[in-house]
Design a protein around this motif. Structure first.
Motif, PDB file in Angstrom:
ATOM      1  N   SER A  85      52.179 -72.897 104.377  1.00  0.00           N
ATOM      2  CA  SER A  85      52.373 -73.565 105.663  1.00  0.00           C
ATOM      3  C   SER A  85      53.811 -74.062 105.691  1.00  0.00           C
TER       4      SER A  85
ATOM      5  N   GLU B 291      54.785 -76.735 106.430  1.00  0.00           N
ATOM      6  CA  GLU B 291      54.815 -78.141 105.985  1.00  0.00           C
ATOM      7  C   GLU B 291      54.650 -78.277 104.473  1.00  0.00           C
ATOM      8  N   TRP B 292      54.328 -77.165 103.817  1.00  0.00           N
ATOM      9  CA  TRP B 292      54.143 -77.239 102.360  1.00  0.00           C
ATOM     10  C   TRP B 292      55.470 -77.039 101.646  1.00  0.00           C
TER      11      TRP B 292
ATOM     12  N   ASP C   7      55.162 -75.518  98.657  1.00  0.00           N
ATOM     13  CA  ASP C   7      54.800 -74.457  97.721  1.00  0.00           C
ATOM     14  C   ASP C   7      53.936 -73.418  98.442  1.00  0.00           C
TER      15      ASP C   7
ATOM     16  N   LEU D  94      42.831 -76.951 105.273  1.00  0.00           N
ATOM     17  CA  LEU D  94      43.472 -77.265 106.557  1.00  0.00           C
ATOM     18  C   LEU D  94      44.112 -78.646 106.483  1.00  0.00           C
ATOM     19  N   SER D  95      45.069 -78.886 107.352  1.00  0.00           N
ATOM     20  CA  SER D  95      45.735 -80.189 107.334  1.00  0.00           C
ATOM     21  C   SER D  95      44.760 -81.301 107.728  1.00  0.00           C
ATOM     22  N   PRO D  96      44.615 -82.303 106.874  1.00  0.00           N
ATOM     23  CA  PRO D  96      43.726 -83.421 107.226  1.00  0.00           C
ATOM     24  C   PRO D  96      44.364 -84.390 108.203  1.00  0.00           C
ATOM     25  N   PHE D  97      45.648 -84.170 108.523  1.00  0.00           N
ATOM     26  CA  PHE D  97      46.373 -85.140 109.339  1.00  0.00           C
ATOM     27  C   PHE D  97      46.710 -84.628 110.724  1.00  0.00           C
TER      28      PHE D  97
ATOM     29  N   THR E 144      46.602 -76.194 112.129  1.00  0.00           N
ATOM     30  CA  THR E 144      47.261 -75.793 110.888  1.00  0.00           C
ATOM     31  C   THR E 144      47.876 -74.406 111.087  1.00  0.00           C
TER      32      THR E 144
END
Lengths: 142, 229
Positions: free
Chosen positions: A43, A45-46, A48, A65-68, A72
């Motif tokens: 992603s 946003e990652w 890695d 999936l993104s919890p925030f 995603t």
């Protein structure tokens, strides 16, 4: 002899709510370059990636999936494939209290998935509900 | 003459039937039928669940209290109303959780003691309801790929219903003062699951994640000295 029980305050349970992607490749040119074996996903946003060679098995690769956020973005890339594909997963989320040590864990319910068409033909949602107890499941056809 | 014979025979037959009837209804030969006595109001007991005070020692994150009123009907049935309040403030490394609310229980106890009917050994059932709200903050969701972030789960109110079955004892150890203990099984009926997130502890019911909770009550009761000899 003294008998006592002790518990540390750390969460030792597996609390990941995974979405499993089953990868089906029918395009011979992708098979020729071992598309799945050389696949990795990330992603933006990652910091890695997840490599199929390390985390995948039987053409299945799982991710969280993104919890925030309610969306995603996941990019699919394979070493010898010149292009990437991107998956946008839209979902609702809530939280369940898991245990005093582990706290809360997220649950997801997928609404819809959009994707690019460089190599992906179609995506099918098999199990849209994702929790610690039960992985979500999608089928991706290349 | 033959006519008189028939009339005499008929009279004798009637007399013998009457005599037979008298023997058959002789009450000395039969046990008297039991008369079912109507339930009589015998008094009121007020109780405090002293078991909840143990929370100060064993569950410092919880503050709760509970009381009861029971209505004695012929020392056999007791109509019971119980109510209480529970508040939890849990501070952990990866979340803070707060809940507060009231609970109410209505039901009946059945006394199986016959020799010492002012004491109690028996079973009871209750229908319970909790009205409460809960919230969480500083909830840390940690994942190896997503950056760890904390979030707040807003306060939400909802209701829970359950059935409770108890087995217990009560004894008058001091004049008008009773001590009692009961073991409880609480079975969730409705509302235990929240659409947003699950309650850690439901006032009066216990752990929110369980369908069935076991528990115990330790009560001190005061018998209002009314209608007592």
């Amino acid at each position: 002899m003294a008998i006592w029980s002790c518990t540390d305050d750390h969460c030792n349970a597996d609390t990941e709510s995974l979405l499993d992607a089953t990868l089906t490749v029918t395009d011979e040119t992708l098979n020729d370059i071992n598309f799945v074996e050389n696949l990795s996903i990330y992603s933006p946003e990652w910091s890695d990636s997840i490599y199929y060679s390390e985390s995948g098995d039987d053409n299945v690769l799982g991710f969280v999936l993104s919890p925030f956020s309610d969306t995603t973005e996941i990019v699919f890339t394979s070493k010898d494939a010149p292009l990437n594909d991107t998956l946008f997963v839209y979902y609702q989320r809530d939280y369940t209290f898991f245990s005093q040590e582990c706290g809360f864990v997220p649950n997801f319910e997928i609404d819809t998935i959009f994707h690019s068409y460089n190599y992906i033909d179609s995506v099918e949602i098999i199990n849209k509900e994702i929790s610690v107890d039960k992985n979500g499941k999608i089928q991706i056809y290349f | 003459m033959a006519r008189f014979k028939y009339i005499f025979s008929l009279i004798l037959t009637l007399i013998s039937f009457c005599s037979f009837g008298q023997v058959a209804t002789d009450s000395s030969l039969y046990a008297p039928a039991k008369v079912k006595e109507p339930l009589v109001f015998k008094g009121v007991k007020l109780g405090v669940n002293v078991g909840r005070f143990s929370d100060y020692l064993f569950k410092p994150e919880r503050f709760s209290y509970e009381g009861s009123v029971d209505f004695n009907l012929s020392h056999k049935f007791f109509g019971v109303i119980e109510a209480g309040y529970s508040e939890i403030a849990l501070e952990e490394e990866n979340y803070n959780y707060n809940s507060e609310g009231y609970f109410y229980k209505v039901g009946m106890d059945y006394n199986m003691l016959k020799k010492h009917p002012t004491d109690y050994l028996g079973m009871g059932f209750r229908l319970g309801r909790a009205d409460f709200s809960h919230s969480a903050n500083n909830v840390l969701i940690d994942d190896q790929h997503w950056n760890a972030e904390t979030l707040t789960i807003d306060s939400k109110s909802y209701n829970t219903y359950w059935l409770e079955v108890s087995f217990g004892i009560k004894g008058e150890l001091l004049k008008n003062v009773y001590f009692g203990w009961s073991a409880l099984v609480r079975i969730s009926v409705a509302g235990r699951k929240d659409g947003q997130f699950q309650a850690i502890d439901i006032p009066g019911f216990g752990k929110g994640e369980n369908n069935i909770n076991l528990g115990a009550n330790y009560y001190i009761y005061y018998q209002i000295p009314f209608n007592r000899k």
